[in-house]
Design a protein around this motif. Sequence first.
Motif, PDB file in Angstrom:
ATOM      1  N   ALA A 198       0.836  -1.204   0.000  1.00 34.90           N
ATOM      2  CA  ALA A 198       0.000   0.000   0.000  1.00 34.90           C
ATOM      3  C   ALA A 198       0.870   1.253   0.000  1.00 34.90           C
ATOM      4  N   VAL A 199       1.988   1.242   0.721  1.00 35.05           N
ATOM      5  CA  VAL A 199       2.905   2.380   0.700  1.00 35.05           C
ATOM      6  C   VAL A 199       3.511   2.552  -0.688  1.00 35.05           C
ATOM      7  N   ILE A 200       3.800   1.457  -1.358  1.00 34.56           N
ATOM      8  CA  ILE A 200       4.298   1.537  -2.741  1.00 34.56           C
ATOM      9  C   ILE A 200       3.253   2.185  -3.636  1.00 34.56           C
ATOM     10  N   GLY A 201       1.999   1.789  -3.462  1.00 33.21           N
ATOM     11  CA  GLY A 201       0.933   2.387  -4.266  1.00 33.21           C
ATOM     12  C   GLY A 201       0.740   3.856  -3.987  1.00 33.21           C
ATOM     13  N   GLU A 202       0.968   4.281  -2.737  1.00 35.65           N
ATOM     14  CA  GLU A 202       0.789   5.691  -2.400  1.00 35.65           C
ATOM     15  C   GLU A 202       1.960   6.538  -2.897  1.00 35.65           C
ATOM     16  N   GLU A 203       3.174   6.073  -2.693  1.00 32.32           N
ATOM     17  CA  GLU A 203       4.341   6.904  -3.022  1.00 32.32           C
ATOM     18  C   GLU A 203       4.779   6.774  -4.477  1.00 32.32           C
TER      19      GLU A 203
END
Length: 471
Positions: free
Chosen positions: A366-371
Amino acid sequence: MAKMPRNRWSDQSEAEDHRRKSQKEAMVRQLSGEKEPVEPVQRVHPHKAPSTLAQTAETKNHRQPQGPGLHQTRKKKKANKKNHKRSKGWLSGYRRADWARVRGMYSGPDLMLLQISLILLAMGLVMVFSSSSYEALMLYGKGGYYFLRQLTMAVGGLLIVFILLFVNTEVVRRIAPYLLFISVVLILVASFFTEAQYGAHRWITVGPITFMPSDLAKPLLVVVAAGQLERVRDRLDSLPEYGMTLLTMMIIPCLVLIEDLGTGVAMAGALFAMLYIAGAPKQYVVGTMGLGLMVFVAAVIAKPYRMMRLTSFINPMDPDKIEAGSFQLVQSLYAFGDGGLFGVGLGNGGQKMSHLFGSHTDFIYAVIGEELGLIGALCVLALFIAFAWRGFWLAMHIRDFYKSLIVFGLTAMITLQALINMGVAVGVLPVTGIALPFISYGGSSLVVTLAMVGYLLNLSRYVQRPNKRKS
């Protein structure tokens, strides 16, 4: 041998006189119209030099090669004896042509699989630093605390990759059952005799080291199952034989399901795939999957928090269910929504700041998708698809059934674990705690994943590639 002249100067003068005399005789015959006489052919032994005086100095200095074994010096004989002693053993009898054929049959480790794994590892280290810096700064006062620990485990894992690259596969085959038994004992110890961490009994702490025994059991289970399937390959059509094989293979995933649902599902899925590839009848495999689904439902009902997660998965935006069990899923979906197509930038994500629990472990996708946005998330998915394709390609091109089955099982294990983690992060699957291979923070998960890659690279040397002969 013929007697040699006393010195080369007298030899050259005699040869010169003989040449001039021959030229004069040729000129006289040409003026008189006589034909040149044909000289009889002189038969010379192949290992003896000619005894004619017309032999030049160049011919004498560069003698014809002697036969094999003739006039060998003592040094050459000693060297031959040493080479003969060195040639004894399993390498004896191989000539240069044999080694050329062996190099054509067994090549080096697969570089494409290694490159994909290293790219995923590098991306994982970057994302661990980005997703854990805020929490590490708040808890330990050092933003790179988790990153340095993960980097240390990565270096250790790469060392294990190098070691497993040269390990004899038969040695691994012999010791794998004993190591698997030890890991099963550790799983039982973690399930019944340890304190709960994050609501589950999965970890064992020994001093500063905390690890999950179920991670150690994953590659060992594949190796043992491959050996078992190779032994009963011709008898899988028999229902009693199939049932005994299934019982010995599936007992460990059932034990893992007690406390680690995600890992147990990944292990069972890999074993189902190995059964199908091994040639088990389709009706048996389908029946086994139905039985596995029943076991899965029983495992969900046995734990109240699992049932809560399953019901909240159906409608995660319900306010009552958000507090009950879908809070992580909702925050993960918010992260993907904030990221958009290209993301907010590396390190600029906001959900990791005390909003998304497990942002550097189970929900790092999810952090990969956000950043990094949808593009970054799809790139990670594409890398795992490429990893799966290359692993399955290697499995299809290894003629040894046992080795091919191990490559297929290890590839399926890593791929299924990655798909489950990414499916949970995007809301396709119910929330369960499982790490994203190569990327999530976790020492035991990273080291075991790299160990599986090292053994895959070892087995990839047995891929038979066609010899490219130069025309």
